[in-house]
Structure formats: C-alpha cells, structure tokens
Scaffold this motif. Structure first.
Motif, PDB file in Angstrom:
ATOM      1  N   ALA A  56       0.886  -1.105   0.072  1.00 48.20           N
ATOM      2  CA  ALA A  56      -0.019   0.070   0.089  1.00 48.20           C
ATOM      3  C   ALA A  56       0.957   1.195  -0.044  1.00 48.20           C
ATOM      4  O   ALA A  56       1.945   1.265   0.534  1.00 48.20           O
ATOM      5  N   SER A  57       0.398   2.284  -0.634  1.00 52.19           N
ATOM      6  CA  SER A  57       1.141   3.639  -0.613  1.00 52.19           C
ATOM      7  C   SER A  57       1.096   4.106   0.884  1.00 52.19           C
ATOM      8  O   SER A  57      -0.331   4.059   1.331  1.00 52.19           O
ATOM      9  N   VAL A  58       2.092   4.744   1.451  1.00 49.15           N
ATOM     10  CA  VAL A  58       2.132   5.474   2.672  1.00 49.15           C
ATOM     11  C   VAL A  58       1.539   6.938   2.322  1.00 49.15           C
ATOM     12  O   VAL A  58       2.104   7.713   1.560  1.00 49.15           O
ATOM     13  N   ASP A  59       0.666   7.237   3.103  1.00 46.30           N
ATOM     14  CA  ASP A  59       0.347   8.628   3.175  1.00 46.30           C
ATOM     15  C   ASP A  59       0.534   9.286   4.524  1.00 46.30           C
ATOM     16  O   ASP A  59      -0.353   9.012   5.449  1.00 46.30           O
ATOM     17  N   GLU A  60       1.486   9.871   4.736  1.00 50.07           N
ATOM     18  CA  GLU A  60       2.014  10.369   6.033  1.00 50.07           C
ATOM     19  C   GLU A  60       1.391  11.717   6.483  1.00 50.07           C
ATOM     20  O   GLU A  60       1.053  11.902   7.653  1.00 50.07           O
ATOM     21  N   ASP A  61       0.743  12.477   5.531  1.00 50.00           N
ATOM     22  CA  ASP A  61       0.032  13.958   5.981  1.00 50.00           C
ATOM     23  C   ASP A  61      -1.450  13.818   5.681  1.00 50.00           C
ATOM     24  O   ASP A  61      -1.980  14.778   5.838  1.00 50.00           O
ATOM     25  N   GLY A  62      -2.035  12.491   5.330  1.00 52.16           N
ATOM     26  CA  GLY A  62      -3.439  12.541   5.444  1.00 52.16           C
ATOM     27  C   GLY A  62      -4.195  13.101   4.203  1.00 52.16           C
ATOM     28  O   GLY A  62      -5.277  13.506   4.281  1.00 52.16           O
ATOM     29  N   ASP A  63      -3.405  13.408   3.247  1.00 51.15           N
ATOM     30  CA  ASP A  63      -4.222  14.240   1.811  1.00 51.15           C
ATOM     31  C   ASP A  63      -4.576  13.310   0.855  1.00 51.15           C
ATOM     32  O   ASP A  63      -5.098  13.740  -0.037  1.00 51.15           O
ATOM     33  N   GLY A  64      -4.603  12.334   1.152  1.00 52.78           N
ATOM     34  CA  GLY A  64      -5.081  11.073   0.236  1.00 52.78           C
ATOM     35  C   GLY A  64      -4.195  10.795  -0.799  1.00 52.78           C
ATOM     36  O   GLY A  64      -4.453  10.068  -1.653  1.00 52.78           O
ATOM     37  N   TYR A  65      -3.032  11.175  -0.707  1.00 52.03           N
ATOM     38  CA  TYR A  65      -1.657  11.030  -1.836  1.00 52.03           C
ATOM     39  C   TYR A  65      -0.705  10.382  -0.962  1.00 52.03           C
ATOM     40  O   TYR A  65      -0.453  11.027  -0.105  1.00 52.03           O
ATOM     41  N   ASP A 117       1.828   7.407  -5.175  1.00 57.36           N
ATOM     42  CA  ASP A 117       0.619   8.144  -5.660  1.00 57.36           C
ATOM     43  C   ASP A 117       1.315   9.519  -6.320  1.00 57.36           C
ATOM     44  O   ASP A 117       0.684  10.125  -7.010  1.00 57.36           O
ATOM     45  N   GLY A 118       2.602   9.602  -6.157  1.00 56.04           N
ATOM     46  CA  GLY A 118       3.268  10.712  -6.692  1.00 56.04           C
ATOM     47  C   GLY A 118       3.246  12.037  -5.626  1.00 56.04           C
ATOM     48  O   GLY A 118       3.626  13.174  -6.297  1.00 56.04           O
ATOM     49  N   ASP A 119       3.065  11.771  -4.435  1.00 51.44           N
ATOM     50  CA  ASP A 119       3.252  12.828  -3.473  1.00 51.44           C
ATOM     51  C   ASP A 119       4.555  13.395  -3.230  1.00 51.44           C
ATOM     52  O   ASP A 119       5.370  12.785  -2.752  1.00 51.44           O
ATOM     53  N   CYS A 120       4.968  14.680  -3.447  1.00 54.37           N
ATOM     54  CA  CYS A 120       6.301  14.827  -3.618  1.00 54.37           C
ATOM     55  C   CYS A 120       6.727  15.561  -2.222  1.00 54.37           C
ATOM     56  O   CYS A 120       7.887  15.768  -2.045  1.00 54.37           O
ATOM     57  N   ASP A 121       5.666  15.703  -1.210  1.00 50.27           N
ATOM     58  CA  ASP A 121       6.110  16.405  -0.027  1.00 50.27           C
ATOM     59  C   ASP A 121       5.088  15.889   1.063  1.00 50.27           C
ATOM     60  O   ASP A 121       3.925  16.291   1.218  1.00 50.27           O
ATOM     61  N   ASP A 122       5.175  14.355   1.458  1.00 50.69           N
ATOM     62  CA  ASP A 122       4.314  13.591   2.205  1.00 50.69           C
ATOM     63  C   ASP A 122       4.305  14.304   3.632  1.00 50.69           C
ATOM     64  O   ASP A 122       3.683  13.647   4.748  1.00 50.69           O
ATOM     65  N   SER A 123       4.871  15.557   3.913  1.00 44.47           N
ATOM     66  CA  SER A 123       4.987  16.102   5.307  1.00 44.47           C
ATOM     67  C   SER A 123       4.044  17.226   5.296  1.00 44.47           C
ATOM     68  O   SER A 123       3.847  17.847   6.334  1.00 44.47           O
ATOM     69  N   ASP A 124       3.529  17.497   4.073  1.00 47.39           N
ATOM     70  CA  ASP A 124       2.572  18.578   4.005  1.00 47.39           C
ATOM     71  C   ASP A 124       1.392  18.420   3.005  1.00 47.39           C
ATOM     72  O   ASP A 124       1.478  18.339   1.854  1.00 47.39           O
ATOM     73  N   ALA A 125       0.217  18.396   3.614  1.00 42.24           N
ATOM     74  CA  ALA A 125      -1.077  17.964   2.949  1.00 42.24           C
ATOM     75  C   ALA A 125      -1.613  19.073   1.903  1.00 42.24           C
ATOM     76  O   ALA A 125      -2.225  18.579   0.953  1.00 42.24           O
TER      77      ALA A 125
END
Length: 74
Positions: free
Chosen positions: A29-38, A42-50
């Motif tokens: 599963a893709s890890v979504d650290e900031d809870g933005d759905g990405y 999924d291509g989230d380039c900054d998973d510390s900022d939603a």
C-alpha cells in the motif's frame, strides 16, 4: 568475482525478488503520512505537507511545486 560485481548482483537479485513479490501478492500500500489522500506511490512529492500533492492547485511563482509536477508555474 569482485566485491563491486557481487554487490551489483546482490542488488539485482533483491530487486528481482521484490518485483516477484509485488507481482504475486500485489504492491504494498502507498504510505500517506500527511493524510491528503496521496502517498509515496501516488506521486506525493512532500508527504509531510497536506497542501502539496498531485491534486493541488499550483500558485504560479510562489516557490513551491504544490501539484508535484516538477514545475512551480503550472
């Protein structure tokens, strides 16, 4: 076999094994650290900022690539 060649071969073996596991059991599963759905897959380039994710609207020339397309101007 030299140490460098052995390390390269070991890396290829590990990568091939991981691909087989993904093919057999599905990708982790893709890890979504900031809870933005990405997440990371999924291509989230900054998973510390939603506010920064592939679905965000990018403000031109604000110095932040909000939509993770590699460009601050779109």
């Amino acid at each position: 076999m030299s140490g460098t060649a052995a390390m390269a071969l070991m890396g290829l073996t590990l990568m091939t094994s991981a691909c087989r596991v993904d093919a057999l059991y599905g990708a982790p599963a893709s890890v979504d650290e900031d809870g933005d759905g990405y997440g990371d897959r999924d291509g989230d380039c900054d998973d510390s900022d939603a506010a920064i994710n592939p679905g965000a609207i990018d403000t031109v020339d604000d110095g932040v690539d909000s939509n993770c397309d590699g460009d601050d101007n779109t």
